[in-house]
Design an enzyme around this catalytic site. Structure first.
Site, mmCIF file in Angstrom:
data_model
loop_
_atom_site.group_PDB
_atom_site.id
_atom_site.type_symbol
_atom_site.label_atom_id
_atom_site.label_comp_id
_atom_site.label_asym_id
_atom_site.label_seq_id
_atom_site.Cartn_x
_atom_site.Cartn_y
_atom_site.Cartn_z
ATOM 1 N N HIS A 44 0.826 -1.211 0.000
ATOM 2 C CA HIS A 44 0.000 0.000 0.000
ATOM 3 C C HIS A 44 0.859 1.259 0.000
ATOM 4 O O HIS A 44 1.928 1.294 0.577
ATOM 5 C CB HIS A 44 -0.931 -0.012 1.223
ATOM 6 N N PHE A 45 0.355 2.287 -0.651
ATOM 7 C CA PHE A 45 1.161 3.504 -0.765
ATOM 8 C C PHE A 45 0.310 4.727 -1.088
ATOM 9 O O PHE A 45 -0.853 4.604 -1.466
ATOM 10 C CB PHE A 45 2.218 3.339 -1.873
ATOM 11 N N HIS A 65 -3.339 3.923 -2.716
ATOM 12 C CA HIS A 65 -3.590 2.482 -2.793
ATOM 13 C C HIS A 65 -3.667 1.898 -1.383
ATOM 14 O O HIS A 65 -2.663 1.792 -0.698
ATOM 15 C CB HIS A 65 -2.442 1.812 -3.584
ATOM 16 N N SER A 120 2.777 4.130 -13.693
ATOM 17 C CA SER A 120 1.383 3.714 -13.528
ATOM 18 C C SER A 120 0.615 4.237 -14.739
ATOM 19 O O SER A 120 1.114 5.096 -15.466
ATOM 20 C CB SER A 120 0.782 4.314 -12.257
ATOM 21 N N HIS A 165 -5.022 -5.221 -12.509
ATOM 22 C CA HIS A 165 -5.041 -4.317 -11.352
ATOM 23 C C HIS A 165 -3.661 -3.815 -10.961
ATOM 24 O O HIS A 165 -3.522 -3.026 -10.037
ATOM 25 C CB HIS A 165 -5.701 -4.997 -10.153
ATOM 26 N N GLY A 166 -2.605 -4.297 -11.622
ATOM 27 C CA GLY A 166 -1.277 -3.827 -11.232
ATOM 28 C C GLY A 166 -0.206 -4.676 -11.868
ATOM 29 O O GLY A 166 -0.453 -5.372 -12.857
ATOM 30 N N GLY A 169 1.617 0.873 -10.886
ATOM 31 C CA GLY A 169 2.838 0.081 -11.021
ATOM 32 C C GLY A 169 3.401 -0.221 -9.652
ATOM 33 O O GLY A 169 2.832 0.159 -8.628
#
Lengths: 136, 479
Positions: B212-213, B243, B383, B402-403, B377
């Site tokens: 998470h960030f 996120h 991203s 999703h990533g 990303g």
């Protein structure tokens, strides 16, 4: 060391072994403590404070009890903000567990979301061995 | 432990599209539908050595599975369902599975447009980052900005982002630009245990740890100028990406209901290919209880991102003097969720909803171009802002990636990368890192992830999403 971190592609896999079921449960709990605190070795039990928490659960076998026990520890960890290193079992049979656990206040380096059923608890020639995958 | 003897090989699937592969229904006797996945030759090599494809096949054995079980190109091993899995089940006859949602219910991502440009931003970058780091707790210590009682928590659980806006965290426009308007009406706080509530109560407005960030990004590339113009996006404009998910509350809901479903499996005589796929019929008491609790946890996650958004706006307002409303929410998407869509219960486990143009479930401002689908990303990498397509609605139940998807275990990443060195390396590239732990940094090192460009290209070439802009990080806040 009663526990060992094993390789897992995305989550955390801990192996714990011992002569008795109790040793395995305790080893697994200390593996969790070691992971949360970012230490490879377990923090000594002596760090645990006097205050204890009672865990009393029922299950349908040792694996089920172990997963429930670890999820109880994780709940206490997050709500009491403690790392648990010491346990006294009052009872540990195939379908029930009663124990007092002791921890110490600490910052966490890592987080564990839950202990999962991608896990095993087996009898071995030397005693017992469990492998538990934790969602992190 | 699960056996790996059934490892899926190239001969077990066929290519049915440029980036689309299918494992036929007759691959295993217990499959009720084929299993499909999006990939590229480069990704495929790595995927073949993993358990993820076997997990995908397992999901094709679930009762009520509709058409095929699916996985997006960022597929990797998860709990029960692979991460990147999308499985739609008949809502009257089908099952609901906590393993198809995951432990971090409604983990998701949102993108904010600030109207500031790089040069001005850089003049006060450190100040802004410090302010955000102070007001949005990262890692595992610290309480969130929303201090609430257990009683009030129930309102957040049932009314989601709507109630957060009422309490001063954001605006009505934010709700419009959030999937499901930030509230699943199926939520029932009474189905969430007191333990889950206690675990999550102080965590509204916190990022947590792991992947998470909160990232500050700049527009580094524009692929669709028409759409970018329409959204008034220009090169070097500064964006914020958030996120995070439902934190301890969601983790506890998952833990609680996995136990409940274990018992329900016997009651309803459900046979599953893997014990991690514990499920109950959606229309059973246990299925409905989980669905209502999961919905409440999803609402909690939207509130969490809403509170963090408000804190971010305040930080930009304090440091740059810009009005809070200048920081606009482009969109908020969920990654881990089971939702009723038409006649189906669609499980997205590490996948993004990506509805195409004309879909009535997306806000009017995007209705003619498609729903914004955000592709974050890994730390330090690009991203993307993408748009959902009609083809996604036809082929993937309206879903996309999703990533980046992990390729290296956290354990290995920690051994291979030193957090402090990585921090220096990223700072050299102009990315300011505010992190509570060096260990956490190492685990999220870019080498631990698939190449995000490739993920974006596969989804774009397969036609299930359309690239609009590329964003590159200039500042990272993480646990």
């Amino acid at each position: 060391m009663k526990f060992e971190f094993l390789e897992h592609p995305s989550d955390l896999l801990i192996k714990a072994a011992g002569k008795t079921e109790k040793e395995v449960f305790k080893g697994m709990m200390q593996g969790v403590a070691a992971y949360l605190s970012g230490e490879v070795e377990t923090k000594p039990e002596a760090l645990a404070e006097e205050q204890s928490y009672i865990i009393e659960i029922e299950g349908d076998g040792y694996l089920n009890l172990l997963i429930k026990f670890l999820n109880e520890i994780l709940y206490l960890t997050e709500t009491e903000r403690k790392i648990f290193t010491k346990v006294d079992f009052e009872e540990l049979a195939e379908i029930s567990l009663k124990a007092k656990v002791y921890g110490y206040k600490s910052e966490f380096v890592e987080q564990i979301k839950g202990a999962t059923y991608r896990s095993s608890f087996e009898k071995t020639p030397k005693g017992f061995e469990a492998r538990v995958v934790f969602d992190i | 432990m699960c056996s790996i003897s059934n490892m899926i090989q190239k001969k077990d699937f066929k290519q049915i599209g440029k980036y689309l592969y299918e494992i036929p229904k007759n691959f295993r006797d217990d499959m009720k539908a084929p299993a499909r996945f999006y990939s590229s030759p480069a990704f495929l090599e790595k995927l073949l050595g993993e358990r993820a494809l076997e997990q995908l096949v397992n999901t094709a054995t679930l009762d009520g599975v509709y058409k095929y079980a699916l996985a997006m190109p960022d597929i990797h091993e998860g709990y029960g369902f692979p991460i990147g899995g999308v499985v739609a089940l008949d809502k009257t006859k089908g099952l609901i599975s906590p393993g198809g949602v995951g432990y971090d219910i409604n983990c998701g991502v949102r993108l904010l447009k600030t109207g500031l440009f790089l040069e001005e931003f850089n003049s006060k970058k450190r100040e802004l980052m410090e302010e955000v780091f102070k007001t949005v707790p990262a890692g595992l210590a610290g309480k969130g900005a929303a201090r609430i009682s257990l009683e009030e928590l129930d309102k957040f659980l049932e009314w989601g982002a709507e109630y957060a806006v009422e309490k001063g965290f954001g605006t009505a426009k934010d709700l419009e630009n959030t999937e499901e308007n930030g509230r699943l009406k199926t939520a029932d706080a009474g189905k969430v245990s007191d333990r889950a509530k206690k675990r999550g109560k102080d965590q509204l407005g916190t990022l947590g740890s792991g992947n998470h960030f909160l990232e500050i990004q700049r527009v580094a590339g524009i692929f669709d100028k028409k759409v970018a113009d329409r959204l008034n996006i220009q090169p070097d404009e500064v964006f914020v990406m958030i996120h995070t998910g439902s934190r301890g509350l969601g983790h506890q809901v998952a833990t609680d209901y996995i136990e409940i479903m274990r018992a329900a499996m016997k009651k309803y005589n459900i046979k599953i290919a893997d014990p991690e796929l514990v499920s109950a019929p959606l229309n059973s008491k246990e299925g409905q209880d989980y669905f209502k609790a999961m919905s409440a946890a999803a609402n909690f996650a939207w509130v969490n991102r809403q509170v963090i958004t408000e804190m971010t706006r305040r930080a930009f307002n304090r440091v740059f003097g810009i009005p809070k409303e200048q920081v606009v929410l482009i969109y908020d998407v969920a990654h881990n969720m089971a939702k009723i869509e038409g006649n189906l219960i669609v499980h997205r486990k590490g996948a993004t909803r990506a509805f195409g143009p004309g879909n009535p479930n997306i806000p009017l401002i995007y209705r003619d171009i498609g729903q914004p689908a955000i592709l974050p990303g890994s730390m330090g990498t690009a991203s993307y802002l993408m748009l959902g397509t009609k083809k996604a609605e036809e082929e993937t139940f309206g879903s996309t990636a999703h990533g980046a998807g992990r390729v290296l275990s956290r354990h290995k990443a920690k051994r291979m990368v030193k957090g402090e060195e990585l921090r220096k390396e990223l700072e050299k590239e102009g990315i300011a890192i505010f992190s509570t732990s060096n260990v956490g940094l190492a685990e999220e090192a870019p080498i631990a992830y698939k190449n995000i460009e490739e993920v974006a290209n596969i989804t774009a070439s397969a036609g299930i999403a359309k690239k609009v802009i590329q964003l590159r990080p200039i500042g990272v806040v993480k646990g």
